[in-house]
Design an enzyme around this catalytic site. Structure first.
Site, PDB file in Angstrom:
ATOM      1  N   ALA A 166      -5.128 -35.831  -5.859  1.00 22.66           N
ATOM      2  CA  ALA A 166      -4.016 -35.806  -4.894  1.00 22.66           C
ATOM      3  C   ALA A 166      -2.701 -35.319  -5.590  1.00 22.66           C
ATOM      4  O   ALA A 166      -2.518 -35.546  -6.540  1.00 22.66           O
ATOM      5  CB  ALA A 166      -3.864 -37.608  -4.533  1.00 22.66           C
ATOM      6  N   CYS A 221      -9.659 -35.229  -1.707  1.00 20.50           N
ATOM      7  CA  CYS A 221      -8.916 -35.300  -2.801  1.00 20.50           C
ATOM      8  C   CYS A 221      -9.142 -36.859  -2.985  1.00 20.50           C
ATOM      9  O   CYS A 221      -9.144 -38.049  -2.127  1.00 20.50           O
ATOM     10  CB  CYS A 221      -7.194 -35.154  -2.517  1.00 20.50           C
ATOM     11  SG  CYS A 221      -7.012 -33.600  -1.725  1.00 20.50           S
ATOM     12  N   CYS A 222      -8.910 -37.389  -4.266  1.00 21.83           N
ATOM     13  CA  CYS A 222      -8.849 -38.880  -4.634  1.00 21.83           C
ATOM     14  C   CYS A 222      -7.728 -38.693  -5.891  1.00 21.83           C
ATOM     15  O   CYS A 222      -7.018 -37.782  -6.212  1.00 21.83           O
ATOM     16  CB  CYS A 222     -10.191 -39.512  -5.011  1.00 21.83           C
ATOM     17  SG  CYS A 222     -10.832 -38.883  -6.590  1.00 21.83           S
ATOM     18  N   LYS A 223      -7.756 -39.732  -6.562  1.00 23.54           N
ATOM     19  CA  LYS A 223      -6.704 -39.805  -7.643  1.00 23.54           C
ATOM     20  C   LYS A 223      -6.879 -38.584  -8.526  1.00 23.54           C
ATOM     21  O   LYS A 223      -5.684 -37.961  -9.170  1.00 23.54           O
ATOM     22  CB  LYS A 223      -6.636 -40.944  -8.496  1.00 23.54           C
ATOM     23  CG  LYS A 223      -5.430 -41.239  -9.615  1.00 23.54           C
ATOM     24  CD  LYS A 223      -5.402 -42.516 -10.011  1.00 23.54           C
ATOM     25  CE  LYS A 223      -6.637 -42.767 -11.000  1.00 23.54           C
ATOM     26  NZ  LYS A 223      -6.617 -44.143 -11.729  1.00 23.54           N
TER      27      LYS A 223
END
Length: 753
Positions: free
Chosen positions: A183, A656-658
């Site tokens: 992200a 997206c993730c972290k």
């Protein structure tokens, strides 16, 4: 398998009947289906591909072959370096314009000195970061363990292409791409006070309520000032060039060349004149006048928009009475109108003189230049014209007058609009510049992924006429699938990500022919408007439509849909607040719906009729809206519907993730298996086996303990016991469970205080 011939392969024994993975082999060979002609272009973006080859049974007991490829992108570092260089150039130019504001009263002069000190420090910091990035060698992506590194904060996390190529026995071969990336967020600066969405709102509210020392200009007016300044810098040299070309045509005594040169000069000059019609310039001139030594400023001048100017009856009493605009007995408010109008009058004189020269030379038609006002032949008649006299000598003084008038307008407008920018910087200097830095960092990460996705999409669809027509007629939808929770630091990440993706609307693409082997994209423009020039080899460039080859700007429409899926989201839904996620999904659905309307309006009827036969997008959009409004917990149907709509609209997909690791890989593998089931007739009994195969450590690679992988799963598969070990321990005693819930609630409340 033809793909294995050019690379190494390790064969893995499989047993479908024994419910083992249907993995055929692992290889590192480059992709061959796109054709060798495209390989140099692909190699300019992708690097270090890792491939897996599978085969799975279809519903009619035949075999489909799947090639899965993950590649790094060298744009992870190239785009941030391009962008930082552009920021340095823009900031140095702005600082120089602030220095050239002229003499100011002591109050404003002290503010200017303070602003320049801080801005110079910001430029030095950007230069240091660019120097450090230029030293980076080795890996072409930033790992999640480096997300807190200051020197790498402009670089996206784990930017990769995840590609699945399907060879079906009956259906046409298909290619599915997903860009995976962490992200876009300012991890180094942290999220103690929230992310950009909250910080910008708070900053703007405080600026609006500022006191006597500063003049408040809305973000729209500040952006307008930057736009006009940019137009000035672009149009002034163009007008000067066309004026010189007109004189050159006059010296050659060529009527046709003279007409063409005059037409170009007229068009650019009219754009120049129209750029100053906004009321902002007038109010900024007055504000700057009051800031000069001896200027009287009882109340700060408030800029008016063009809407307020045209509808005085709708203005509030303060604006209608003009009490907020200072008046000075020595200030002539009509002087700017005269200076500004002189440019148009000078152009009209040139048009009249060219008409007269051509007419006297025997031309039957006038030049027909584009002018809004009436021609003023009396001004042209003031210069005696004789048939045998040199055209150059008669036009030269008029061209010189045009340049002088234009120079005076530019000087006044630049100073006044730079004074507007000074107000934005003068208020809360450290906070303002830190917000600018944070926004630049987040945008840089988002832009690197977007450019990578655009180039890959262009390469895969280069010979699709429908896609190319959509590209220059409507633009491309870019859909981001967010898996962040609305809990703890990930709230700030989501706020950063929402602003960064929204800022991508300022980006346009331009495709040009590569003149050398260097095909890396180039970025031009400024913070409010960027143009990414994508270079194509000559053979690929020739296949493009004429509109694209002529340099038409290609626009993108970014949308973000977020659904938190891990255990932290469970806490947020039970004890916290998910309104941020709900508002982001609702806002972006409206953007997606607007793109769909534009798509249906602008695309040709024959294409639309065929498109509607193949896709029922209206029903999908209605279903997506219902799921967004249902407020169902962890509603992963939102992500599936948004991804499906994006693919059917020829869009670019992001997940997206972290850190673009566990949650992202879970989502991508689930999406791939769902596509195989819904689009390529994967046998229903082998869906879970295919999913397990793609997710197995044997095919995904073992994770090191130091990687600190994120948690979360999109399926009902049994998660690892590591995820639930603390909860299992707490369930031994109900008292411990109550204590755990109380402590969690206390920490949550402390976070939001």
């Amino acid at each position: 398998m033809g793909e294995i011939e050019d690379g190494e392969a390790d064969h893995i024994t499989t047993d479908i009947q024994g419910q083992k993975c249907a993995l055929v082999c692992e290889c590192t060979a480059p992709e061959s289906v796109s054709g060798k002609d495209n390989l140099p272009f692909l190699n300019s973006v992708l690097k270090n591909p890792v491939c897996k080859l599978y085969r799975f049974p279809t519903s009619d007991n035949k075999w489909m072959r799947i090639r899965e490829q993950m590649s790094e992108s060298i744009l992870s570092f190239h785009i941030p370096k391009e962008l930082i260089s552009l920021h340095i150039k823009e900031d140095l130019c702005r600082n120089q314009e602030i220095k050239e504001l002229g003499e100011l009263s002591p109050h404003w002069d002290n503010l200017r000195k303070n602003v320049l000190t801080h801005c110079d420090q910001m430029v030095n910091m950007y230069q240091d970061i660019l120097t450090e990035l230029s030293k980076e060698t080795g890996s072409s992506f930033k790992s999640s363990s480096s997300k807190g590194d200051k020197t790498l904060e402009f670089v996206p996390i784990n930017l990769h292409l995840q590609r699945m190529q399907v060879h079906s026995p009956h259906l046409k071969d298909a290619l599915y791409d997903v860009i995976t990336v962490g992200a876009p967020a300012a991890h180094f600066q942290g999220f103690k006070n929230g992310g950009l969405r909250k910080l910008l709102h708070r900053f703007e509210t405080e600026r609006r309520n500022t006191g006597y020392q500063f003049i408040y200009y809305s973000p729209e007016n500040t952006a307008k000032a930057k736009e006009v300044l940019s137009n000035i810098n672009q149009l002034q040299p163009l007008i000067a060039t066309h004026a010189d070309l007109l004189l050159n045509s006059a010296s050659q005594h060529s009527p046709d060349s003279l007409k063409n040169s005059l037409k170009m000069l007229s068009e650019k000059t009219e754009l120049f004149v129209h750029a100053f019609k906004d009321q902002l310039v007038r109010s900024a001139l007055l504000a700057l006048y009051t800031a000069r030594p001896g200027g009287i400023l009882k109340k700060p001048p408030s800029p008016k928009s063009s809407t307020e100017e045209s509808s005085p009856q709708d203005q509030p009493p303060l604006m209608r009475g003009q009490d907020s605009i200072p008046h000075h007995s020595d200030y002539d408010e009509e002087e700017w109108d005269r200076v500004w109008a002189n440019v148009g009058k000078s152009l009209n004189c040139i048009i009249a003189m060219v008409d007269k020269l051509i007419e006297r030379d025997g031309g039957s038609e006038g030049s027909g230049g584009n002018n809004d006002g009436e021609k003023e032949p009396s001004l042209a008649d003031a210069i005696p014209s004789h048939p045998r006299e040199d055209w150059y000598e008669q036009l030269y003084p008029l061209i010189l007058t045009l340049k002088d008038c234009m120079g005076e307008v530019v000087n006044r407008a630049k100073q006044s609009l730079t004074f507007v920018l000074l107000q934005e910087l003068a208020y809360s200097l450290p906070q303002c510049l830190m917000l600018t830095l944070r926004r630049d960092v987040v945008f840089s990460q988002a832009l690197a992924g977007l450019v990578c996705g655009f180039i890959i999409k262009l390469q895969t669809s280069l010979y699709d006429p429908g896609f190319l027509q959509q590209l220059h007629t409507v633009g491309l939808i870019v859909q981001y699938e967010g898996l962040l929770s609305t809990y703890s630091d990930e709230i700030g990440m989501l706020e950063d990500m929402a602003v960064g993706i929204s800022d991508l609307k300022k980006v346009a693409f331009k495709i040009i022919e590569a003149k050398s082997n260097d095909v890396l994209p180039v970025i031009t423009g400024r913070r409010e408007h960027y143009v990414v020039e994508v270079k194509l080899p000559a053979r690929m460039f020739e296949s493009l439509p004429l509109q694209i080859k002529e340099g038409q700007l290609l626009h993108v429409y970014p949308v973000l849909f977020n659904v938190g899926i891990n255990e932290q989201q469970t806490l947020a839904e039970r004890f916290g607040d998910v309104s941020l996620q709900e508002s982001i999904n609702q806002e972006n659905f409206e953007l997606l719906q607007e793109y769909y309307k534009i798509f249906m309006e602008k695309m040709p009827p024959d294409y639309i009729s065929h498109f509607q036969e193949q896709n029922d997008l209206k029903a999908l959009l209605e279903n997506l809206l219902q799921n967004i409004q249902s407020k169902k917990r962890k509603n992963v149907e939102i992500m599936w519907l948004a991804a499906t709509i994006c693919r059917k609209l020829n869009g670019i997909r992001f997940t997206c993730c972290k850190s673009a690791k566990d949650r992202t890989s879970m989502s991508v593998t689930l999406e791939q298996c769902s596509i195989l089931r819904d689009e390529h007739q994967l046998h229903k009994d082998f869906f879970i086996r295919a999913l397990d195969c793609m997710r197995s450590r044997q095919t995904q690679g073992a994770l090191n303990e130091s990687d600190d992988p994120e948690t979360g799963c999109l399926t009902d598969n049994k998660p690892t016991s590591r995820h639930f070990y603390p909860v299992a321990l707490l369930l031994v005693s109900s008292h411990l469970l109550v204590v755990w819930l109380i402590l969690s609630l206390a920490l949550l409340l402390a976070k939001y205080q």
